[in-house]
Every structure is written in C-alpha cells, then in structure tokens.
Design a protein around this motif. Structure first.
Motif, PDB file in Angstrom:
ATOM      1  N   ARG A   1       2.830   6.085  10.264  1.00 41.87           N
ATOM      2  CA  ARG A   1       4.088   5.212   9.481  1.00 41.87           C
ATOM      3  C   ARG A   1       4.626   4.314  10.266  1.00 41.87           C
ATOM      4  O   ARG A   1       4.719   4.399  11.417  1.00 41.87           O
ATOM      5  CB  ARG A   1       5.201   6.326   9.113  1.00 41.87           C
ATOM      6  CG  ARG A   1       6.263   5.786   8.355  1.00 41.87           C
ATOM      7  CD  ARG A   1       7.046   6.822   7.664  1.00 41.87           C
ATOM      8  NE  ARG A   1       5.950   7.817   6.798  1.00 41.87           N
ATOM      9  CZ  ARG A   1       5.873   7.239   5.420  1.00 41.87           C
ATOM     10  NH1 ARG A   1       6.134   6.140   4.973  1.00 41.87           N
ATOM     11  NH2 ARG A   1       5.040   7.858   4.704  1.00 41.87           N
TER      12      ARG A   1
ATOM     13  N   ARG B   1       9.171  -0.986   0.426  1.00 43.22           N
ATOM     14  CA  ARG B   1       8.298  -0.062  -0.180  1.00 43.22           C
ATOM     15  C   ARG B   1       7.629  -0.806  -1.366  1.00 43.22           C
ATOM     16  O   ARG B   1       8.393  -1.306  -2.453  1.00 43.22           O
ATOM     17  CB  ARG B   1       8.815   1.307  -0.608  1.00 43.22           C
ATOM     18  CG  ARG B   1       9.244   2.241   0.618  1.00 43.22           C
ATOM     19  CD  ARG B   1       8.042   2.826   1.237  1.00 43.22           C
ATOM     20  NE  ARG B   1       8.107   3.621   2.234  1.00 43.22           N
ATOM     21  CZ  ARG B   1       8.151   5.034   2.032  1.00 43.22           C
ATOM     22  NH1 ARG B   1       8.025   5.704   0.879  1.00 43.22           N
ATOM     23  NH2 ARG B   1       8.367   5.879   3.186  1.00 43.22           N
TER      24      ARG B   1
ATOM     25  N   ARG C   1       1.668  -0.227   0.593  1.00 45.31           N
ATOM     26  CA  ARG C   1       2.908  -0.127  -0.262  1.00 45.31           C
ATOM     27  C   ARG C   1       3.605   1.073   0.177  1.00 45.31           C
ATOM     28  O   ARG C   1       4.776   1.382  -0.207  1.00 45.31           O
ATOM     29  CB  ARG C   1       2.325  -0.088  -1.706  1.00 45.31           C
ATOM     30  CG  ARG C   1       1.424   1.095  -1.829  1.00 45.31           C
ATOM     31  CD  ARG C   1       1.218   1.203  -3.415  1.00 45.31           C
ATOM     32  NE  ARG C   1       0.199   2.460  -3.711  1.00 45.31           N
ATOM     33  CZ  ARG C   1      -0.208   2.664  -4.797  1.00 45.31           C
ATOM     34  NH1 ARG C   1       0.019   1.636  -6.040  1.00 45.31           N
ATOM     35  NH2 ARG C   1      -1.081   3.704  -4.966  1.00 45.31           N
ATOM     36  N   ASP C   2       3.184   2.316   0.675  1.00 46.12           N
ATOM     37  CA  ASP C   2       3.832   3.354   0.940  1.00 46.12           C
ATOM     38  C   ASP C   2       4.438   3.723   2.309  1.00 46.12           C
ATOM     39  O   ASP C   2       4.928   4.480   2.963  1.00 46.12           O
ATOM     40  CB  ASP C   2       2.867   4.539   0.725  1.00 46.12           C
ATOM     41  CG  ASP C   2       2.160   4.817  -0.592  1.00 46.12           C
ATOM     42  OD1 ASP C   2       3.147   4.673  -1.283  1.00 46.12           O
ATOM     43  OD2 ASP C   2       1.177   5.009  -0.469  1.00 46.12           O
TER      44      ASP C   2
END
Length: 276
Positions: A15, A36, A134-135
C-alpha cells in the motif's frame, strides 16, 4: 539492486504511504485516500539534474495523453545540491516549466527512505517512478530513465483496470533503447566541485582555494575544462574575476541538447538548457 538500469516490478500488495512534507507547491497536502480511483504516478526527482530534463519531456507528454483519462501526477522533490534545498529555487523552476501538479519538498529524504523500504531497494537514486493503482497499491516502479516506454505501458494497463475503455496511443519510445556503445556516446551528467567533479585541467582541484587555470585546447569526452581563476568549492566552482579578463568553462559534448545549472555573481540562479 545496483547499476544504471534499476527496475523493479512490485507485487500489488504494497500500500502506498502518504507523502510527508513541511512544504508543498501547487497544492495543499495530498493523501492517497483522496486519490482512490485514480492511477497515480509518484515521481521522485531533483530539478537540477540532466536526467530530470530528459524525464520531464516524457512526463509532460503523459500529462497531455492521460490526465483526462484518470492519471494523477504527484511529485516529490529530493535535493542533491545545497541550492536545491531552497524552496524558492524549486518553485521558480517549476513555474518556468509550467508544472502545475502537486510537489512535496522532501529536504530530509524522509519519503525517499520510506519508499526504498517498501520496495526493498535501498540503493536507488532519483529520478524514480512509482505507479499506484486505483486502490492505492503500488503496482510498478522504475528507477533511472531507461525503458520509459515500459512506464507508459503500465500506465495504460492500470488505467484499463481502473475502468477506462477508450483507445491509447503507442507508448513514446526512449533513446535509451538504443545501444549507445554501438551508435553514439551521449555525454554523461557532469558535476563540478572537488567532491566528484570531472575536471580535465592538469592543474586539478585545490579544495576551498582559488586556482588559475589555462585552457589546454585538447579535450577529452566526459570532462570539462576551465580558463581563468576559479574558486574550488565542495559542490561548485566560482569564477574569481580579474580585471580585464574573462573566465571560461569549456565542455565538449555529444548530444541533441545540453543543460547547465548556474548562479550569477548577483545571486541569480539559472537552470539552462539548449539544443545543438
């Protein structure tokens, strides 16, 4: 991983962590939670670098091609020279280039170290590119300025995953795809100052001293030459004017363009680039 060509494709389980900075240009602080749904190109760079001048030509084209398709550019400026630590110098250069995307000023290299830890590449240098999907997960990273066509390929792939269904142009090719040892030798980035400068004069460096140099009129590729009296600083050379004389810097080079970072005796900074 060491070497000029450093590339690492990152598994989509890392992440992206928010950029921490005391100063931001063009924006308030930006978080990945806010981004996001976008594909984010996270760019670590220093503005007084020949590699940055090369890379920005691609970044500028990617903005034109993909900004309205869901690509968001986020910059982190990492200083390599003392004058790059001044926010006003960075701001002036970004305005000169017409850059409008957010830029965090990371003078303490905090974010560079954090991202090096994520990808387990503790030796990478700027410029460096990370693509975040996108996440909010790091999907790809590229170090140095080779294979930039591949960066664009992954931009397109991540935009498709993010929901874009239109057509894409062919990725912009890179001159670094050519074997330079066979076709041509582009002059490398050259530093001045006694800490690693590529001075060709036989007089050599004299740390923190003024040296009188003479133009040898015989030059070697990859080195620069001086004429006149010059003060030898740690990271720079400063002309020490003598009445009636003019100092010179001679740089034999091979390439389509040449760039130089200079500061006038009046304290005015210039980042110059010209075509040849």
């Amino acid at each position: 991983m060491r070497g000029d060509y450093k590339k690492q494709i990152v598994e989509e389980n890392n992440r992206a962590i928010d950029i921490v900075a005391n100063y931001w240009l063009n924006s308030e602080p930006v978080s990945f939670q806010e981004l996001r749904g976008y594909v984010v190109l996270l760019l670590f760079f220093n503005y007084a670098s020949g590699k940055w001048n090369e890379l920005y030509l691609y970044v500028e084209e990617w903005i034109k091609r993909y900004k309205d398709k869901g690509l968001f550019i986020l910059g982190v400026h990492i200083p390599k020279f003392p004058f790059e630590r001044k926010v006003e110098n960075v701001d002036r250069e970004m305005k000169r280039l017409g850059i409008e995307f957010p830029i965090a000023i990371d003078n303490e290299l905090i974010n560079l170290k954090r991202y090096a830890s994520i990808v387990r590449n503790y030796y990478f240098d700027v410029p460096a590119i990370f693509l975040i999907n996108r996440d909010g997960l790091i999907s790809y990273s590229n170090f140095d300025i080779r294979n930039l066509w591949e960066v664009e390929f992954y931009i397109q792939a991540l935009l498709i995953k993010a929901g874009y269904h239109g057509d894409f142009p062919l990725p912009v090719g890179s001159r670094y795809e050519v074997d330079e040892s066979i076709f041509y030798r582009v002059t490398p980035e050259i530093y001045t100052g006694y800490m690693g400068g590529s001075l060709g004069n036989v007089e050599g460096f004299a740390p923190e001293s003024v040296v009188r140099y003479e133009d040898p009129r015989i030059y070697i590729h990859g080195k620069f030459y001086l004429d006149g009296e010059w003060y030898n600083g740690r990271y720079y050379l400063k002309y020490n004017p003598v009445f009636g004389e003019v100092g010179s810097v001679i740089l034999p080079y091979a390439g389509a363009r040449v760039g130089a970072v200079m500061e006038s005796l009046r304290g005015e900074f210039e980042n110059l680039c010209s075509s040849g």
